[in-house]
Write a protein that holds these residues in place. Sequence first.
Motif, mmCIF file in Angstrom:
data_model
loop_
_atom_site.group_PDB
_atom_site.id
_atom_site.type_symbol
_atom_site.label_atom_id
_atom_site.label_comp_id
_atom_site.label_asym_id
_atom_site.label_seq_id
_atom_site.Cartn_x
_atom_site.Cartn_y
_atom_site.Cartn_z
ATOM 1 N N LEU A 16 0.830 -1.205 0.000
ATOM 2 C CA LEU A 16 0.000 0.000 0.000
ATOM 3 C C LEU A 16 0.867 1.258 0.000
ATOM 4 O O LEU A 16 0.542 2.249 -0.671
ATOM 5 N N ALA A 17 1.988 1.226 0.720
ATOM 6 C CA ALA A 17 2.894 2.375 0.731
ATOM 7 C C ALA A 17 3.538 2.571 -0.633
ATOM 8 O O ALA A 17 3.677 3.707 -1.115
ATOM 9 N N TRP A 18 3.951 1.482 -1.270
ATOM 10 C CA TRP A 18 4.502 1.573 -2.627
ATOM 11 C C TRP A 18 3.468 2.182 -3.570
ATOM 12 O O TRP A 18 3.795 3.034 -4.398
ATOM 13 N N LEU A 19 2.235 1.723 -3.462
ATOM 14 C CA LEU A 19 1.179 2.213 -4.348
ATOM 15 C C LEU A 19 0.931 3.700 -4.114
ATOM 16 O O LEU A 19 0.794 4.477 -5.071
ATOM 17 N N ARG A 20 0.878 4.126 -2.873
ATOM 18 C CA ARG A 20 0.676 5.547 -2.578
ATOM 19 C C ARG A 20 1.826 6.388 -3.131
ATOM 20 O O ARG A 20 1.599 7.468 -3.680
ATOM 21 N N LEU A 21 3.050 5.877 -3.010
ATOM 22 C CA LEU A 21 4.210 6.649 -3.457
ATOM 23 C C LEU A 21 4.241 6.784 -4.972
ATOM 24 O O LEU A 21 4.452 7.880 -5.504
ATOM 25 N N ILE A 22 4.008 5.693 -5.705
ATOM 26 C CA ILE A 22 4.079 5.777 -7.173
ATOM 27 C C ILE A 22 2.883 6.534 -7.735
ATOM 28 O O ILE A 22 2.956 7.083 -8.851
ATOM 29 N N ARG A 23 1.780 6.638 -6.995
ATOM 30 C CA ARG A 23 0.620 7.409 -7.454
ATOM 31 C C ARG A 23 0.703 8.883 -7.029
ATOM 32 O O ARG A 23 -0.188 9.672 -7.339
ATOM 33 N N THR A 24 1.769 9.259 -6.330
ATOM 34 C CA THR A 24 1.936 10.646 -5.897
ATOM 35 C C THR A 24 2.327 11.527 -7.083
ATOM 36 O O THR A 24 3.092 11.114 -7.955
ATOM 37 N N ASP A 25 1.820 12.751 -7.123
ATOM 38 C CA ASP A 25 2.159 13.694 -8.191
ATOM 39 C C ASP A 25 3.672 13.834 -8.319
ATOM 40 O O ASP A 25 4.393 13.955 -7.325
ATOM 41 N N ASN A 26 4.153 13.832 -9.579
ATOM 42 C CA ASN A 26 5.568 14.033 -9.922
ATOM 43 C C ASN A 26 6.483 12.892 -9.491
ATOM 44 O O ASN A 26 7.703 13.026 -9.556
ATOM 45 N N VAL A 27 5.916 11.781 -9.053
ATOM 46 C CA VAL A 27 6.740 10.612 -8.725
ATOM 47 C C VAL A 27 6.565 9.573 -9.823
ATOM 48 O O VAL A 27 5.525 8.920 -9.920
ATOM 49 N N GLY A 28 7.588 9.454 -10.679
ATOM 50 C CA GLY A 28 7.608 8.416 -11.699
ATOM 51 C C GLY A 28 8.554 7.306 -11.275
ATOM 52 O O GLY A 28 9.091 7.320 -10.155
ATOM 53 N N PRO A 29 8.796 6.334 -12.145
ATOM 54 C CA PRO A 29 9.661 5.215 -11.783
ATOM 55 C C PRO A 29 11.057 5.619 -11.324
ATOM 56 O O PRO A 29 11.583 5.059 -10.353
ATOM 57 N N ASN A 30 11.690 6.606 -11.990
ATOM 58 C CA ASN A 30 13.040 7.017 -11.587
ATOM 59 C C ASN A 30 13.027 7.683 -10.224
ATOM 60 O O ASN A 30 13.896 7.415 -9.374
ATOM 61 N N THR A 31 12.061 8.572 -10.003
ATOM 62 C CA THR A 31 11.973 9.258 -8.718
ATOM 63 C C THR A 31 11.661 8.266 -7.606
ATOM 64 O O THR A 31 12.227 8.344 -6.509
ATOM 65 N N PHE A 32 10.769 7.328 -7.888
ATOM 66 C CA PHE A 32 10.431 6.285 -6.914
ATOM 67 C C PHE A 32 11.690 5.525 -6.508
ATOM 68 O O PHE A 32 11.945 5.306 -5.320
ATOM 69 N N ARG A 33 12.476 5.122 -7.494
ATOM 70 C CA ARG A 33 13.706 4.361 -7.212
ATOM 71 C C ARG A 33 14.660 5.168 -6.336
ATOM 72 O O ARG A 33 15.235 4.644 -5.372
ATOM 73 N N GLN A 34 14.835 6.440 -6.658
ATOM 74 C CA GLN A 34 15.746 7.272 -5.879
ATOM 75 C C GLN A 34 15.257 7.455 -4.444
ATOM 76 O O GLN A 34 16.048 7.426 -3.498
ATOM 77 N N LEU A 35 13.954 7.621 -4.281
ATOM 78 C CA LEU A 35 13.404 7.794 -2.938
ATOM 79 C C LEU A 35 13.601 6.536 -2.096
ATOM 80 O O LEU A 35 13.971 6.616 -0.915
ATOM 81 N N LEU A 36 13.364 5.359 -2.701
ATOM 82 C CA LEU A 36 13.546 4.130 -1.944
ATOM 83 C C LEU A 36 15.006 3.877 -1.614
ATOM 84 O O LEU A 36 15.350 3.450 -0.507
ATOM 85 N N ASN A 37 15.892 4.159 -2.570
ATOM 86 C CA ASN A 37 17.315 3.959 -2.302
ATOM 87 C C ASN A 37 17.832 4.953 -1.266
ATOM 88 O O ASN A 37 18.782 4.667 -0.539
ATOM 89 N N ARG A 38 17.191 6.124 -1.210
ATOM 90 C CA ARG A 38 17.627 7.148 -0.260
ATOM 91 C C ARG A 38 17.119 6.856 1.156
ATOM 92 O O ARG A 38 17.863 6.962 2.128
ATOM 93 N N TYR A 39 15.838 6.491 1.262
ATOM 94 C CA TYR A 39 15.224 6.355 2.576
ATOM 95 C C TYR A 39 14.994 4.916 3.021
ATOM 96 O O TYR A 39 14.636 4.686 4.174
ATOM 97 N N GLY A 40 15.168 3.953 2.123
ATOM 98 C CA GLY A 40 15.084 2.556 2.521
ATOM 99 C C GLY A 40 13.709 1.945 2.483
ATOM 100 O O GLY A 40 13.573 0.723 2.441
ATOM 101 N N SER A 41 12.661 2.772 2.510
ATOM 102 C CA SER A 41 11.300 2.241 2.455
ATOM 103 C C SER A 41 10.371 3.306 1.908
ATOM 104 O O SER A 41 10.637 4.516 2.023
ATOM 105 N N ALA A 42 9.256 2.854 1.337
ATOM 106 C CA ALA A 42 8.263 3.793 0.826
ATOM 107 C C ALA A 42 7.591 4.544 1.971
ATOM 108 O O ALA A 42 7.231 5.715 1.824
ATOM 109 N N GLU A 43 7.438 3.884 3.112
ATOM 110 C CA GLU A 43 6.816 4.539 4.254
ATOM 111 C C GLU A 43 7.615 5.768 4.684
ATOM 112 O O GLU A 43 7.055 6.859 4.905
ATOM 113 N N THR A 44 8.936 5.608 4.791
ATOM 114 C CA THR A 44 9.778 6.731 5.197
ATOM 115 C C THR A 44 9.808 7.808 4.117
ATOM 116 O O THR A 44 9.792 9.002 4.410
#
Length: 375
Positions: A16-44
């Motif tokens: 559910l956290a992954w889904l919320r993050l990828i459905r967020t405005d201006n978050v595409g696959p590249n941004t999603f990847r960078q956010l997860l690699n930076r913070y370790g989880s979609a929740e964070t």
Amino acid sequence: MNLRTEGQILTRPQRLAWLRLIRTDNVGPNTFRQLLNRYGSAETALEQLHGLVRRSGTASPPRVPSLAEAEDEVAAIEKRGARLVASGEPGYPPLLRHISDAPPLLIMTGGENLSWKFTIGIVGARNASAAGRKLAGMLARDLGDEGYTVVSGLARGIDTAAHAASLRTGTVAVLAGGLDHLYPSENIPLAEAIVANGGALITEMPMGWEPRARDFPRRNRLVSGLSLGVLVVEAAKRSGSLITARMALEQNREVFAVPGSPLDPRAEGGNHLIQQGAHLVTGAADIIEALATAIPTRRRAFEPEWEPELDLAAAPPSEDDRGRLLQALSVTPVAVDTLVVETGLSVSSVQTLLLELDLGGQVEWSGGQLVALRG
């Protein structure tokens, strides 16, 4: 769980956290990847979004879907007998993980027993000739008989012929819209037949999404990304099929084309591809021979060299750093490592600034490795 973890299954809260993050405005696959690699989880990452956007200078934060909205989407997916598959999970098509902008989540229906190891994309003109449709069908059928799964985009013309001819052996239709908005509507019976015969429908778009013109190139990158190679049968010189062929080359896939008469505009694109080095195809054997040595994963574009492990304790970039980066950017795409050299900033600082600007809707990515100011 991050995008580099393979073979694990997300828990329901993680999904559910992954889904919320990828459905967020201006978050595409590249941004999603960078956010997860930076913070370790979609929740964070979700917790940190507003702070990142605020530092970009954007007045309003991006809209983040609520937990209830994410649960509603999952329920709608499951109601249609489909499933949400995350990158790294066993059901995620393995070849797709190796493209730079692979979707972190796919909506899939059917295809549980498909082979994803040997796949061939077949694309071409929507207004295909009778001969073109016949040839596409013949090649799809012969390749299916040799164990290949045929991938296409469910469009009129060549796509339709390729899917219809490979129903018995397995075919995958990649959609430009949501699973409940199949396009064109005349191919709804074909889509149903694909699933009924063990094939699959795949999309990265949410339920309720009606396809727009710009969604089809996004769809095309998945057709090529799912495939060892892409075959073009009849295509004008400026067409979506040639966009798919270009994306295939960028993804380190093989490109094939059927030659045609110089007098037929629908042959112009395929003939041009052959002149540029694409494999000339007269039968399925030509494709099978070339793909026998294809290694599309030898270059891991999904993990670019400029993306290190970040030091989160390091001082954040200053406004002066931001100004230097913005001065180096333009509407012309530029490689991230070039920005590092031109600005003199650290890789970590450049990546942080680009992430903030991306979330603020001020930059856009091209091919996962180039960035430009939005025009």
